[in-house]
Design a protein around this motif. Sequence first.
Motif, PDB file in Angstrom:
ATOM      1  N   ASN A  49       7.419  -5.838   5.849  1.00 39.41           N
ATOM      2  CA  ASN A  49       7.911  -4.242   5.514  1.00 39.41           C
ATOM      3  C   ASN A  49       7.454  -3.406   6.701  1.00 39.41           C
ATOM      4  O   ASN A  49       6.454  -2.730   6.752  1.00 39.41           O
ATOM      5  N   MET A  50       8.771  -3.400   7.510  1.00 41.37           N
ATOM      6  CA  MET A  50       8.623  -2.473   8.383  1.00 41.37           C
ATOM      7  C   MET A  50       9.673  -1.282   8.483  1.00 41.37           C
ATOM      8  O   MET A  50       9.997  -0.811   9.542  1.00 41.37           O
ATOM      9  N   ILE A  51      10.127  -0.900   7.336  1.00 43.38           N
ATOM     10  CA  ILE A  51      11.381  -0.011   7.373  1.00 43.38           C
ATOM     11  C   ILE A  51      10.645   1.321   7.161  1.00 43.38           C
ATOM     12  O   ILE A  51      10.288   1.646   6.009  1.00 43.38           O
ATOM     13  N   TYR A  52      10.517   2.066   8.246  1.00 37.00           N
ATOM     14  CA  TYR A  52       9.701   3.468   8.344  1.00 37.00           C
ATOM     15  C   TYR A  52      10.722   4.275   8.879  1.00 37.00           C
ATOM     16  O   TYR A  52      11.329   3.902   9.751  1.00 37.00           O
ATOM     17  N   PRO A  53      10.557   5.657   8.863  1.00 40.68           N
ATOM     18  CA  PRO A  53       9.655   6.442   7.673  1.00 40.68           C
ATOM     19  C   PRO A  53      10.015   6.130   6.296  1.00 40.68           C
ATOM     20  O   PRO A  53      11.306   5.816   6.007  1.00 40.68           O
ATOM     21  N   VAL A  54       9.284   6.616   5.213  1.00 42.01           N
ATOM     22  CA  VAL A  54       9.680   6.486   3.784  1.00 42.01           C
ATOM     23  C   VAL A  54       9.191   7.587   3.513  1.00 42.01           C
ATOM     24  O   VAL A  54       8.236   8.233   3.837  1.00 42.01           O
ATOM     25  N   PRO A  55       9.683   8.067   2.071  1.00 44.14           N
ATOM     26  CA  PRO A  55       9.167   9.191   1.558  1.00 44.14           C
ATOM     27  C   PRO A  55       7.738   9.106   1.082  1.00 44.14           C
ATOM     28  O   PRO A  55       7.181   7.922   0.783  1.00 44.14           O
ATOM     29  N   ALA A  56       6.790  10.023   1.184  1.00 43.02           N
ATOM     30  CA  ALA A  56       5.511  10.253   0.485  1.00 43.02           C
ATOM     31  C   ALA A  56       5.822  10.988  -0.734  1.00 43.02           C
ATOM     32  O   ALA A  56       5.652  12.280  -0.678  1.00 43.02           O
ATOM     33  N   ALA A  57       5.907  10.219  -1.868  1.00 40.25           N
ATOM     34  CA  ALA A  57       6.295  10.924  -3.126  1.00 40.25           C
ATOM     35  C   ALA A  57       5.103  10.887  -4.019  1.00 40.25           C
ATOM     36  O   ALA A  57       4.411   9.982  -3.896  1.00 40.25           O
ATOM     37  N   LEU A  58       4.995  11.754  -5.011  1.00 42.94           N
ATOM     38  CA  LEU A  58       4.152  11.676  -6.095  1.00 42.94           C
ATOM     39  C   LEU A  58       4.826  11.691  -7.268  1.00 42.94           C
ATOM     40  O   LEU A  58       5.565  12.451  -7.335  1.00 42.94           O
TER      41      LEU A  58
END
Length: 190
Positions: free
Chosen positions: A9-18
Amino acid sequence: MKQVWKPGNMIYPVPAALVTCGNTPERYNMLTVAWTGTICSEPPMCYISVRRSRHSYPIIKEEMEFTINLTTADMARATDWAGVRSGADYDKWAETGLTPVEGVSVRCPYIEESPLSIECRVRDVMELGSHDMFIADVAGVIADDRFIDPDTGAFDLARAGLMAYSHGGYYELGRCLGRFGWSVKGQKKR
């Protein structure tokens, strides 16, 4: 020259969600999720992927609701901390200093410090490999007034200072490179 790597899995960036869950203050919990996103715009749907071993997993699976809270640079330490500590061992609210607020459209809380919170009702759970995917209908969106443009009523993502996660690091989003359609705006159709 390019290298060929094994699948990953190298689909970046992604959200940093809480993600918040729990239908009573005693059960309120949060976990950090990077694997989340939009599935459909009409009807509005999204997903989160969660490991079955996480403390929040059975809470979400039982109650079938959760809230995705977008994070900012100011929330970076709390976001990371909530991702590496378990709600089974810690009161994440007390430890991070974040504030739970009773949900509007769902029973679980949203995070007061989050600029945008997306309340969700689980429609389906897909059992996958390391993670299960919770597919959800969006029940409501809570936007912080500080980031609403008074002229357009639009949410100003740039001013909110949203944070993303990329290959082990947290990053504050930078400048806007263009708006949807800018590459063809003003050109004649062929």
